[in-house]
Motif scaffolding. Structure first.
Motif, PDB file in Angstrom:
ATOM      1  N   LEU A 248       0.881  -1.159   0.000  1.00  0.00           N
ATOM      2  CA  LEU A 248       0.000   0.000   0.000  1.00  0.00           C
ATOM      3  C   LEU A 248       0.917   1.207   0.000  1.00  0.00           C
ATOM      4  CD1 LEU A 248      -2.541  -0.988   2.805  1.00  0.00           C
ATOM      5  CD2 LEU A 248      -2.929  -1.020   0.339  1.00  0.00           C
ATOM      6  N   SER A 249       0.560   2.248  -0.739  1.00  0.00           N
ATOM      7  CA  SER A 249       1.418   3.426  -0.788  1.00  0.00           C
ATOM      8  C   SER A 249       0.625   4.679  -0.463  1.00  0.00           C
ATOM      9  CB  SER A 249       2.086   3.554  -2.155  1.00  0.00           C
ATOM     10  OG  SER A 249       1.120   3.771  -3.158  1.00  0.00           O
ATOM     11  N   GLN A 250       1.350   5.700  -0.031  1.00  0.00           N
ATOM     12  CA  GLN A 250       0.752   6.987   0.303  1.00  0.00           C
ATOM     13  C   GLN A 250       1.713   8.086  -0.128  1.00  0.00           C
ATOM     14  OE1 GLN A 250      -2.380   7.549   1.805  1.00  0.00           O
ATOM     15  NE2 GLN A 250      -1.922   9.623   1.158  1.00  0.00           N
ATOM     16  N   SER A 251       1.219   8.998  -0.958  1.00  0.00           N
ATOM     17  CA  SER A 251       2.016  10.160  -1.369  1.00  0.00           C
ATOM     18  C   SER A 251       1.804  11.290  -0.385  1.00  0.00           C
ATOM     19  CB  SER A 251       1.584  10.637  -2.760  1.00  0.00           C
ATOM     20  OG  SER A 251       1.822   9.637  -3.702  1.00  0.00           O
ATOM     21  N   TYR A 252       2.800  12.174  -0.307  1.00  0.00           N
ATOM     22  CA  TYR A 252       2.677  13.352   0.551  1.00  0.00           C
ATOM     23  C   TYR A 252       3.571  14.451   0.015  1.00  0.00           C
ATOM     24  CZ  TYR A 252       6.981  11.592   2.740  1.00  0.00           C
ATOM     25  OH  TYR A 252       8.249  11.143   2.972  1.00  0.00           O
ATOM     26  N   ASP A 253       3.246  15.666   0.420  1.00  0.00           N
ATOM     27  CA  ASP A 253       3.994  16.824  -0.040  1.00  0.00           C
ATOM     28  C   ASP A 253       5.097  17.183   0.941  1.00  0.00           C
ATOM     29  OD1 ASP A 253       2.497  17.220  -2.369  1.00  0.00           O
ATOM     30  OD2 ASP A 253       0.975  18.355  -1.280  1.00  0.00           O
ATOM     31  N   LEU A 254       6.212  17.583   0.374  1.00  0.00           N
ATOM     32  CA  LEU A 254       7.332  18.116   1.130  1.00  0.00           C
ATOM     33  C   LEU A 254       7.419  19.612   0.858  1.00  0.00           C
ATOM     34  CD1 LEU A 254       9.850  15.367   0.013  1.00  0.00           C
ATOM     35  CD2 LEU A 254       8.866  15.580   2.281  1.00  0.00           C
TER      36      LEU A 254
ATOM     37  N   GLY B  92       5.173  15.838   7.563  1.00  0.00           N
ATOM     38  CA  GLY B  92       4.667  15.238   6.330  1.00  0.00           C
ATOM     39  C   GLY B  92       4.742  13.723   6.298  1.00  0.00           C
ATOM     40  N   THR B  93       5.875  13.162   6.672  1.00  0.00           N
ATOM     41  CA  THR B  93       6.030  11.709   6.651  1.00  0.00           C
ATOM     42  C   THR B  93       5.138  11.063   7.705  1.00  0.00           C
ATOM     43  OG1 THR B  93       8.323  12.028   5.965  1.00  0.00           O
ATOM     44  CG2 THR B  93       7.704   9.825   6.675  1.00  0.00           C
ATOM     45  N   ALA B  94       5.078  11.644   8.875  1.00  0.00           N
ATOM     46  CA  ALA B  94       4.221  11.100   9.933  1.00  0.00           C
ATOM     47  C   ALA B  94       2.751  11.137   9.511  1.00  0.00           C
ATOM     48  CB  ALA B  94       4.420  11.871  11.234  1.00  0.00           C
ATOM     49  N   GLU B  95       2.331  12.241   8.923  1.00  0.00           N
ATOM     50  CA  GLU B  95       0.943  12.357   8.460  1.00  0.00           C
ATOM     51  C   GLU B  95       0.628  11.287   7.418  1.00  0.00           C
ATOM     52  OE1 GLU B  95      -2.027  15.877   6.946  1.00  0.00           O
ATOM     53  OE2 GLU B  95       0.032  15.914   6.205  1.00  0.00           O
TER      54      GLU B  95
ATOM     55  N   LEU C 280       9.173  24.146  13.609  1.00  0.00           N
ATOM     56  CA  LEU C 280       8.778  23.815  12.241  1.00  0.00           C
ATOM     57  C   LEU C 280       7.280  23.531  12.095  1.00  0.00           C
ATOM     58  CD1 LEU C 280      11.793  21.656  11.023  1.00  0.00           C
ATOM     59  CD2 LEU C 280      11.229  24.025  10.447  1.00  0.00           C
ATOM     60  N   GLY C 281       6.547  23.456  13.196  1.00  0.00           N
ATOM     61  CA  GLY C 281       5.087  23.346  13.129  1.00  0.00           C
ATOM     62  C   GLY C 281       4.536  21.982  12.772  1.00  0.00           C
ATOM     63  N   GLY C 282       5.318  20.934  12.924  1.00  0.00           N
ATOM     64  CA  GLY C 282       4.835  19.597  12.586  1.00  0.00           C
ATOM     65  C   GLY C 282       3.646  19.142  13.414  1.00  0.00           C
ATOM     66  N   ARG C 283       3.631  19.478  14.688  1.00  0.00           N
ATOM     67  CA  ARG C 283       2.514  19.090  15.563  1.00  0.00           C
ATOM     68  C   ARG C 283       1.204  19.696  15.060  1.00  0.00           C
ATOM     69  NH1 ARG C 283       1.832  17.059  20.891  1.00  0.00           N
ATOM     70  NH2 ARG C 283       4.103  16.913  21.067  1.00  0.00           N
ATOM     71  N   ALA C 284       1.227  20.971  14.713  1.00  0.00           N
ATOM     72  CA  ALA C 284       0.013  21.632  14.216  1.00  0.00           C
ATOM     73  C   ALA C 284      -0.468  20.977  12.923  1.00  0.00           C
ATOM     74  CB  ALA C 284       0.272  23.119  14.013  1.00  0.00           C
ATOM     75  N   ARG C 285       0.464  20.643  12.046  1.00  0.00           N
ATOM     76  CA  ARG C 285       0.094  19.985  10.793  1.00  0.00           C
ATOM     77  C   ARG C 285      -0.533  18.623  11.062  1.00  0.00           C
ATOM     78  NH1 ARG C 285       3.876  18.694   5.509  1.00  0.00           N
ATOM     79  NH2 ARG C 285       2.368  17.339   4.470  1.00  0.00           N
ATOM     80  N   LEU C 286       0.000  17.913  12.063  1.00  0.00           N
ATOM     81  CA  LEU C 286      -0.472  16.558  12.359  1.00  0.00           C
ATOM     82  C   LEU C 286      -1.790  16.503  13.113  1.00  0.00           C
ATOM     83  CD1 LEU C 286       2.480  14.279  13.492  1.00  0.00           C
ATOM     84  CD2 LEU C 286       1.014  14.044  11.513  1.00  0.00           C
TER      85      LEU C 286
ATOM     86  N   LEU D 176       0.375  12.335  20.509  1.00  0.00           N
ATOM     87  CA  LEU D 176       1.696  12.564  19.912  1.00  0.00           C
ATOM     88  C   LEU D 176       2.612  12.890  21.075  1.00  0.00           C
ATOM     89  CD1 LEU D 176       3.902  13.286  17.851  1.00  0.00           C
ATOM     90  CD2 LEU D 176       2.790  15.508  17.580  1.00  0.00           C
ATOM     91  N   GLU D 177       3.607  12.037  21.322  1.00  0.00           N
ATOM     92  CA  GLU D 177       4.512  12.237  22.451  1.00  0.00           C
ATOM     93  C   GLU D 177       5.939  12.384  21.947  1.00  0.00           C
ATOM     94  OE1 GLU D 177       3.805   9.999  26.060  1.00  0.00           O
ATOM     95  OE2 GLU D 177       1.976   9.180  25.157  1.00  0.00           O
ATOM     96  N   ALA D 178       6.577  13.486  22.334  1.00  0.00           N
ATOM     97  CA  ALA D 178       7.985  13.737  22.034  1.00  0.00           C
ATOM     98  C   ALA D 178       8.758  13.690  23.345  1.00  0.00           C
ATOM     99  CB  ALA D 178       8.149  15.079  21.361  1.00  0.00           C
TER     100      ALA D 178
END
Length: 182
Positions: A96-102, A133-136, A161-167, A176-178
């Motif tokens: 199964l594949s999933q594309s995403y934007d960078l 992006g990759t996590a999403e 970089l705002g990854g949490r907001a995007r996710l 989501l735990e860092a």
């Protein structure tokens, strides 16, 4: 180790900043000194395994490539299966594949079609949450396979970089735990 504060200090002390890598203006977070230190690597593995068990995971997904290095020992420590999520074209057989934007283009990730199934509760493990992006894309892929997302656990979140907001929308309420946020 003196609890969470001791673990945090140990992990931070073993992550090296590499300025201007891979390009000028970028500071790369190098985790290889952490991986080379058995005490720090064990502390990291234990912390991520505890998060996975606490969130009811039945499988660990590791994102290429450093997510493999972290996710596999976490899965072993937690007594769970490990599933690699690879860049497109790297896995044999049905995928199964999933594309995403960078920021500068697009990419695609894949998982073996038979590795995830309804009833699986999957924890996504990676080294760094940057733009998300990759996590999403991995969350979308897990759900398309019919599995549930138990959560996302990362060593370092690059908060600026705002990854949490995007996710947030893709997380749909799962944690989501860092372990570290910079």
């Amino acid at each position: 180790m003196n609890g969470l504060a001791g673990t945090t200090a140990l992990l931070l002390s073993r992550i090296r900043d590499v300025p201007d890598h891979p390009e000028p203006g970028v500071t790369f977070k190098d985790i290889t000194p952490l991986l080379a230190d058995p005490v720090a690597f064990t502390a990291l593995t234990e912390a991520l395994a505890e998060i996975s068990v606490r969130n009811g995971a039945t499988k660990i997904v590791g994102l290429e490539a450093r997510g493999f290095i972290l996710g596999a020992p976490v899965a072993v420590r937690a007594g769970l299966g490990f599933i690699p999520v690879r860049k497109a074209g790297k896995l044999p057989g049905a995928t199964l594949s999933q594309s995403y934007d960078l920021e500068y283009g697009s990419a695609e990730i894949e998982v073996h079609a038979e590795d995830l199934a309804p009833g699986d509760r999957v924890m996504v493990v990676d080294d760094v949450l940057a733009t998300g992006g990759t996590a999403e894309a991995s969350l979308q892929l897990i759900r398309r396979a019919g599995a549930q997302v138990a959560g996302v656990a990362v060593l370092v979140e690059l908060g600026f970089l705002g990854g949490r907001a995007r996710l947030e929308p893709a997380l749909d309420g799962v944690p989501l735990e860092a372990l570290l946020t910079v």
